[in-house]
Design an enzyme around this catalytic site. Sequence first.
Site, PDB file in Angstrom:
ATOM      1  N   ASP A 131       0.832  -1.206   0.000  1.00 51.21           N
ATOM      2  CA  ASP A 131       0.000   0.000   0.000  1.00 51.21           C
ATOM      3  C   ASP A 131       0.865   1.254   0.000  1.00 51.21           C
ATOM      4  O   ASP A 131       1.191   1.781   1.054  1.00 51.21           O
ATOM      5  CB  ASP A 131      -0.898  -0.018   1.242  1.00 51.21           C
ATOM      6  CG  ASP A 131      -1.871   1.147   1.295  1.00 51.21           C
ATOM      7  OD1 ASP A 131      -2.082   1.807   0.261  1.00 51.21           O
ATOM      8  OD2 ASP A 131      -2.422   1.395   2.382  1.00 51.21           O
ATOM      9  N   GLU A 165      -2.182  10.733  -0.170  1.00 51.15           N
ATOM     10  CA  GLU A 165      -3.443   9.986  -0.236  1.00 51.15           C
ATOM     11  C   GLU A 165      -3.865   9.526   1.142  1.00 51.15           C
ATOM     12  O   GLU A 165      -5.046   9.546   1.492  1.00 51.15           O
ATOM     13  CB  GLU A 165      -3.276   8.772  -1.164  1.00 51.15           C
ATOM     14  CG  GLU A 165      -4.569   7.999  -1.444  1.00 51.15           C
ATOM     15  CD  GLU A 165      -4.834   6.861  -0.462  1.00 51.15           C
ATOM     16  OE1 GLU A 165      -5.878   6.209  -0.580  1.00 51.15           O
ATOM     17  OE2 GLU A 165      -3.996   6.615   0.442  1.00 51.15           O
ATOM     18  N   HIS A 286      -1.232  -1.012   6.666  1.00 54.50           N
ATOM     19  CA  HIS A 286      -0.910   0.162   7.480  1.00 54.50           C
ATOM     20  C   HIS A 286      -0.042  -0.182   8.691  1.00 54.50           C
ATOM     21  O   HIS A 286      -0.109   0.487   9.719  1.00 54.50           O
ATOM     22  CB  HIS A 286      -2.182   0.894   7.921  1.00 54.50           C
ATOM     23  CG  HIS A 286      -2.790   1.714   6.837  1.00 54.50           C
ATOM     24  ND1 HIS A 286      -3.853   2.570   7.036  1.00 54.50           N
ATOM     25  CD2 HIS A 286      -2.481   1.834   5.512  1.00 54.50           C
ATOM     26  CE1 HIS A 286      -4.181   3.165   5.908  1.00 54.50           C
ATOM     27  NE2 HIS A 286      -3.360   2.732   4.965  1.00 54.50           N
TER      28      HIS A 286
END
Length: 316
Positions: A131, A165, A286
């Site tokens: 990510d 983002e 994350h």
Amino acid sequence: MKLRTVLGRSIPVLMVTSALIGAGPATAAPAALAAPNISVAAIQADLTKLQSIATANGGNRAHGRPGHKASVDWIKGRLDAAGFTTRVQTFTSNGATGYNLIADMPGGDLNNIVMTGGHLDSVTAGPGINDNGTGSSSILEVALAAKASGTAFSKHLRFGWWGAEELGLVGSTFYVNSLSSTEKSKIKTYLNFDMTGSPNPGYFVYAGASQPSGSVAVQQTLVNYFTSIGVQTELTEVGGRSDHAAFARAGIATGGTFSGAEVIKTAAQAAKWGGTSGVAFDRCYHRSCDTTANINATSLDRQADAIAHTVWALAS
């Protein structure tokens, strides 16, 4: 990636054939140019580079941190060497400077643009390799392949790597808002790729019905590609949860793919795609463990080829 909710169900998709019932003799449409195979080894090498950038810069590539700017500079250098026209757009968020990288490939109709993008920043907790190093690196390799192929695309190809983002789609929103109405109208399609190599992957395609006109056709192009390689897909309602959102608000057709984040894979999905049910698509979402060890190479390979197929189909 801000996208947190995946629809754990399959949505029926109307498969459109080329036959017209009751029509007279059909004239065959010219076949779309075939996209090249995108090397998964090249993408993995890019991910290793992004990992090394994060490691050398406090363990992340987050907005306002040196690792993000170093990532921008590295990708820009690759594109400049290949002959793209690049520019770095700066903005301010949370008191820090952010960066968008925009790359235009020479050629094609500048009034008819197919744009492909994804975010390049990570969260502060880790290097952000799935990510969204995966989407960023896949887009880079598709761009380089497009240039190296010598294909004369009828539409103009533009690529974007967004900053901030993870703070709320800041960079992509800034970019779209910076365009005049005329410039926005030139972008006919925006393709977004945010997490494509999840370690326990799914194959999700953005649902086009809730997006601007033309989005269902983009959805179907992606679905048809996966069908052609024997991979089932599920549609996911992405809403405003990734970088396509600002483009959709501007009335631009959007589409993309996603391999899953913190949502748990169901038994039905494991039966369809393999992997482990009862476990998140990406257990390191994350987190600091989102490293190069957090990647499924098969998903990365399939999704990169889906990106290339869709770019070639829409731009040629």
